[in-house]
Design a protein around this motif. Structure first.
Motif, PDB file in Angstrom:
ATOM      1  N   GLU A  55       1.421   0.500  -1.649  1.00  0.00           N
ATOM      2  CA  GLU A  55       2.409   1.575  -1.719  1.00  0.00           C
ATOM      3  C   GLU A  55       3.395   1.408  -2.873  1.00  0.00           C
ATOM      4  O   GLU A  55       4.097   2.360  -3.250  1.00  0.00           O
ATOM      5  N   ALA A  56       3.472   0.215  -3.431  1.00  0.00           N
ATOM      6  CA  ALA A  56       4.414  -0.006  -4.528  1.00  0.00           C
ATOM      7  C   ALA A  56       4.083   0.858  -5.737  1.00  0.00           C
ATOM      8  O   ALA A  56       4.960   1.183  -6.544  1.00  0.00           O
ATOM      9  N   PHE A  57       2.824   1.238  -5.850  1.00  0.00           N
ATOM     10  CA  PHE A  57       2.380   2.002  -7.019  1.00  0.00           C
ATOM     11  C   PHE A  57       2.154   3.465  -6.664  1.00  0.00           C
ATOM     12  O   PHE A  57       1.614   3.792  -5.607  1.00  0.00           O
ATOM     13  N   TRP A  58       2.559   4.330  -7.585  1.00  0.00           N
ATOM     14  CA  TRP A  58       2.347   5.763  -7.423  1.00  0.00           C
ATOM     15  C   TRP A  58       1.288   6.283  -8.399  1.00  0.00           C
ATOM     16  O   TRP A  58       0.527   7.192  -8.087  1.00  0.00           O
ATOM     17  N   GLN A 102       2.879   2.317 -14.603  1.00  0.00           N
ATOM     18  CA  GLN A 102       3.314   3.512 -13.892  1.00  0.00           C
ATOM     19  C   GLN A 102       4.001   4.512 -14.820  1.00  0.00           C
ATOM     20  O   GLN A 102       4.545   4.146 -15.871  1.00  0.00           O
ATOM     21  N   GLN A 156       9.021   8.200  -8.177  1.00  0.00           N
ATOM     22  CA  GLN A 156       8.370   8.021  -6.871  1.00  0.00           C
ATOM     23  C   GLN A 156       7.928   6.589  -6.607  1.00  0.00           C
ATOM     24  O   GLN A 156       6.933   6.343  -5.922  1.00  0.00           O
ATOM     25  N   SER A 157       8.651   5.635  -7.177  1.00  0.00           N
ATOM     26  CA  SER A 157       8.422   4.239  -6.822  1.00  0.00           C
ATOM     27  C   SER A 157       9.772   3.592  -6.577  1.00  0.00           C
ATOM     28  O   SER A 157      10.826   4.174  -6.878  1.00  0.00           O
ATOM     29  N   SER A 197      12.454   3.222 -11.879  1.00  0.00           N
ATOM     30  CA  SER A 197      12.391   4.487 -11.155  1.00  0.00           C
ATOM     31  C   SER A 197      13.664   4.755 -10.370  1.00  0.00           C
ATOM     32  O   SER A 197      14.133   5.897 -10.284  1.00  0.00           O
ATOM     33  N   ARG A 242       5.560   7.691   1.478  1.00  0.00           N
ATOM     34  CA  ARG A 242       4.126   7.573   1.280  1.00  0.00           C
ATOM     35  C   ARG A 242       3.431   8.117   2.531  1.00  0.00           C
ATOM     36  O   ARG A 242       4.047   8.251   3.593  1.00  0.00           O
TER      37      ARG A 242
END
Length: 482
Positions: free
Chosen positions: A269-272, A336, A340-341, A346, A416
Motif C-alpha cells: 500500500e505504500a506505493f500508488w 512514484q 496519494q502516498s 507527497s 486504499r
C-alpha cells in the motif's frame, strides 16, 4: 496707529494658527470618535491556493526552480519547512482546510463526496468571514475541481461560502487537443502530459485568475475582504507559455537519486504508482519534470501579479497572506509520481504565512504544522473568533517566533482498497500504519534518512519509539467531530 500694525499682523497670524490647530484637533477628535464607534479597522485576508505544488521552490532551497515571487513572499512572512496536508488528494485536503474538520470528521476521502452531504451545517472558513460582514470572493479553484475537465465551471464548490465567484477558462482548456500525453492510458487529469503553449500569460486560465483577482482587489480595497485565489498549475496537464519551458533545458535536469530500493521493506500500500515510473524511460521522465517546473514558474509569475496589486493598492499593511498547496507531489522519488502516498514528498507542502509587522517575518519555522492550522490562524489574527468545531492550532506564536516551543505533530492519511493508511510526522520521525489486515508499519528517522529509504519498523531497538508514535497517531484519530 502705524506703530500698532506689526502687533496687529502678529495677532492675526497667531489667531490663524490657533484656528488651524483647533480645526485639526476637531477633525482628529471626530476621526477618533468615528473609529471608536466603528471599532478597530477590520483585517483583510488573501488566501492563495495552489494545485499539486511540492517544495521544489527557490525559498525551500531548490537550486533549479525559479520562483522569485513566492520567494519574496517568504521574505516578508514565515516559511514553514515542515508543513503537511491531512490527505494527499485534492478534495479531502481542501475540505479539511476550508471546513476546519479532519477527514475522519468530514468523512470526505474521495473526489466525489461533497461535505454538505456528510456535515451539512458546518461553517467553513470563508463562510465564517461572510457571516462577519466581509466581502468574500473566490477566483479559480478552492474546493475541488476536476482538472482540466471542470475548468470554467464551479466544480465541487460550496455556494454558502462566497459572496461572489469567478470561473475563468483560458486557452489551455481550449487547446487540449495539442497536449502531449506521455502516459496515454491515463486521462489528462491524472497523466504525465504537457504543452509548451503559444500566446501570453494572460490568455491562460491561471493568467485570467490573476487578472480577476486584481480586479476584485481594486473593487474592494475600501471594504474588509476575504479573497481566495486558486491557481490550477502545476496540476497536470502541465501547460504553460513556452518561455517557461525554456528556463529548464532537459539535459540539465537531474533525476531524483533515490529509487524504491529494496521494496520488500515496504507494504504494498505504500506505493500508488504501478509499475514504477509508469514505465517511462529517463528521457521521458525529464520531459515531465521540465513541464512541471515550467508550470511552477508560470504560476509563480501570476502570484507575483496579485502581490504587486496588493502592494500598489496599499493593502499589504492590513492583510494576512497565506500561501499553500493542497498536498505535495512526487517526481519519480521512490519510483512514484503525483500524490496519494504517505511518503514525505507527497505529504509535505509549501506553506507561507505573512502578517504585517510580525516579529518572525523573514524567518523559517522548523516546527511540524498542518494545513489544518490555517483556519484558526486566520480567524485568530483577524480577531473574528474561531468556531468551536475547528481542529488545528493557531500559528500566531510561530509567526512571532518561528522556533518557539511547539509540540503538535502532523497527521496525514490516505485511502486504499485494503483500508486506510495513517501517518504521524514529528520533527524527527515519520511513523505510518496501514489497515490492510496485517497492520503493516513504516518508521523513518529523518535525522539520518530524509528520503525515507530505510524502514526501521521491523528492526530491534525501536519498539518504544513506535509505541509512543502509534499512541499519538491512533489517539488523534479518536478526536474527531461526530
Amino acid at each position: 496707529m502705524a506703530e500698532f500694525r506689526p502687533i496687529l499682523v502678529t495677532m492675526r497670524k497667531l489667531a490663524t494658527q490657533i484656528g488651524i490647530c483647533i480645526l485639526l484637533s476637531t477633525l482628529a477628535f471626530a476621526q477618533t470618535a468615528k473609529q471608536a464607534r466603528q471599532g478597530p479597522v477590520p483585517r483583510n485576508v488573501l488566501l492563495i491556493a495552489v494545485d499539486d505544488l511540492d517544495n521544489h521552490l527557490g525559498c525551500y532551497g531548490d537550486p533549479m526552480v525559479q520562483s522569485p515571487n513566492i520567494d519574496r513572499l517568504a521574505r516578508r512572512g514565515v516559511r514553514f519547512d515542515r508543513a503537511y496536508c491531512q490527505f494527499p488528494l485534492c478534495s479531502p485536503s481542501r475540505t479539511a482546510l476550508l471546513t476546519g474538520l479532519r477527514p475522519d470528521s468530514s468523512r470526505v476521502y474521495d473526489l466525489q463526496t461533497h461535505f454538505r452531504t456528510t456535515v451539512p451545517n458546518v461553517v467553513t472558513l470563508p463562510q465564517h468571514f461572510k457571516n462577519k460582514g466581509y466581502f468574500v470572493a473566490r477566483v479559480g479553484k478552492l474546493y475541488h475541481y476536476g482538472v482540466p475537465r471542470d475548468i470554467g465551471t464551479s466544480g465541487l464548490d460550496d455556494p454558502l461560502s462566497w459572496t461572489t465567484v469567478r470561473n475563468p477558462k483560458g486557452r489551455d482548456k481550449v487547446e487540449e487537443n495539442l497536449i502531449t500525453n506521455l502516459t496515454p492510458k491515463r486521462s489528462l487529469g491524472s497523466s504525465l502530459s504537457y504543452l509548451a503553449a503559444d500566446g501570453t500569460d494572460e490568455e491562460q486560465t491561471d493568467g485570467m485568475v490573476a487578472t480577476e483577482a486584481v480586479r476584485l482587489l481594486e473593487r474592494t480595497k475600501d471594504d474588509p475582504f476575504f479573497l481566495a485565489v486558486g491557481f490550477f498549475r502545476p496540476h497536470c496537464p502541465y501547460v504553460a507559455p513556452k518561455k517557461y519551458f525554456d528556463l529548464y533545458p532537459q539535459n540539465k535536469l537531474p533525476l531524483p537519486a533515490h529509487s524504491p530500493g529494496d521494496t520488500t521493506q515496504y507494504s504494498r500500500e505504500a506505493f500508488w504508482t504501478y509499475p514504477f515510473n509508469w514505465g517511462l524511460n529517463e528521457d521521458q521522465r525529464r520531459e515531465a519534470i521540465q513541464a512541471y517546473y515550467a508550470s511552477v514558474s508560470f504560476m509563480d509569475a501570476q502570484v507575483g501579479r496579485v502581490l504587486d496589486a496588493l502592494d500598489r493598492l496599499g493593502l499589504a499593511e492590513n492583510t494576512i497572506v497565506v500561501f499553500w498547496s493542497d498536498h505535495g507531489y512526487l517526481l519519480s522519488e521512490h519510483g512514484q509520481w503525483m500524490k496519494q502516498s504517505l511518503f514525505e514528498e507527497s505529504a509535505r507542502v509549501p506553506m507561507i504565512v505573512a502578517v504585517p509587522g510580525a516579529e518572525g517575518n523573514g524567518g523559517a519555522s522548523p516546527r511540524t504544522v498542518e494545513l489544518q492550522d490555517i483556519y484558526p490562524t486566520i480567524t485568530d489574527w483577524c480577531q473574528v473568533g474561531t468556531p468551536a468545531h475547528v481542529a488545528g492550532n493557531s500559528l500566531l506564536p510561530l509567526l512571532s517566533n518561528p522556533k518557539s516551543a511547539w509540540d503538535h505533530p502532523a497527521i496525514t492519511q490516505t485511502d486504499r482498497k485494503s483500508g486506510m493508511g495513517r501517518s504521524i510526522r514529528t520533527e524527527r520521525w515519520r511513523y505510518s500504519v496501514w489497515e490492510n489486515g496485517q497492520g503493516a508499519e513504516e518508521l523513518y528517522d529523518h535525522d539520518r534518512d530524509p528520503y525515507e529509504l530505510k524502514n526501521l519498523a521491523k528492526e530491534s531497538g525501536f519498539d518504544e519509539v513506535k509505541r509512543e508514535l502509534r499512541s499519538r497517531l491512533l489517539g488523534s484519530t479518536a478526536k474527531v467531530t461526530k
